[in-house]
Design a protein around this motif. Sequence first.
Motif, PDB file in Angstrom:
ATOM      1  N   SER A 169       3.432  -2.174  -4.226  1.00 26.46           N
ATOM      2  CA  SER A 169       2.518  -3.276  -4.507  1.00 26.46           C
ATOM      3  C   SER A 169       1.353  -3.118  -3.542  1.00 26.46           C
ATOM      4  O   SER A 169       1.552  -3.131  -2.321  1.00 26.46           O
ATOM      5  N   LEU A 170       0.161  -2.953  -4.060  1.00 26.93           N
ATOM      6  CA  LEU A 170      -0.994  -2.785  -3.184  1.00 26.93           C
ATOM      7  C   LEU A 170      -1.376  -4.080  -2.485  1.00 26.93           C
ATOM      8  O   LEU A 170      -2.188  -4.067  -1.560  1.00 26.93           O
ATOM      9  N   GLU A 171      -0.770  -5.191  -2.889  1.00 26.92           N
ATOM     10  CA  GLU A 171      -0.969  -6.442  -2.166  1.00 26.92           C
ATOM     11  C   GLU A 171      -0.137  -6.461  -0.884  1.00 26.92           C
ATOM     12  O   GLU A 171      -0.466  -7.158   0.061  1.00 26.92           O
ATOM     13  N   GLU A 172       0.953  -5.676  -0.874  1.00 26.06           N
ATOM     14  CA  GLU A 172       1.861  -5.653   0.278  1.00 26.06           C
ATOM     15  C   GLU A 172       1.759  -4.384   1.101  1.00 26.06           C
ATOM     16  O   GLU A 172       2.106  -4.386   2.286  1.00 26.06           O
ATOM     17  N   THR A 173       1.333  -3.282   0.494  1.00 25.41           N
ATOM     18  CA  THR A 173       1.304  -1.988   1.159  1.00 25.41           C
ATOM     19  C   THR A 173      -0.128  -1.473   1.222  1.00 25.41           C
ATOM     20  O   THR A 173      -0.789  -1.375   0.185  1.00 25.41           O
ATOM     21  N   PRO A 174      -0.613  -1.135   2.405  1.00 29.21           N
ATOM     22  CA  PRO A 174      -1.967  -0.590   2.506  1.00 29.21           C
ATOM     23  C   PRO A 174      -2.081   0.745   1.752  1.00 29.21           C
ATOM     24  O   PRO A 174      -1.153   1.551   1.755  1.00 29.21           O
ATOM     25  N   LEU A 175      -3.221   0.967   1.129  1.00 29.29           N
ATOM     26  CA  LEU A 175      -3.437   2.203   0.391  1.00 29.29           C
ATOM     27  C   LEU A 175      -3.282   3.424   1.293  1.00 29.29           C
ATOM     28  O   LEU A 175      -2.754   4.451   0.861  1.00 29.29           O
TER      29      LEU A 175
END
Length: 75
Positions: A47-53
């Motif tokens: 989830s890009l809301e939880e994990t930095p790119l």
Amino acid sequence: MAPPRRPPTPAHLIVGEDAYLREVLREHIIAARVPAEARAMAVARFSLEETPLAEVLAQAATPALFSPVQVFVLG
């Protein structure tokens, strides 16, 4: 002499409003690219809301240990 070039790694972008069709396409791509016995270790979902790119890209740059390919599902 320059080292031989590897072919580019495929990237798939699935866009659409129908969540069911997106999931069907994801599973089809995974089934076509990843051996069944390697799927548990070769498919990573983020989830890009939880994990930095940057963290996702760092993992993508790390070779897979138990699979010839890696699949990253970003949401």
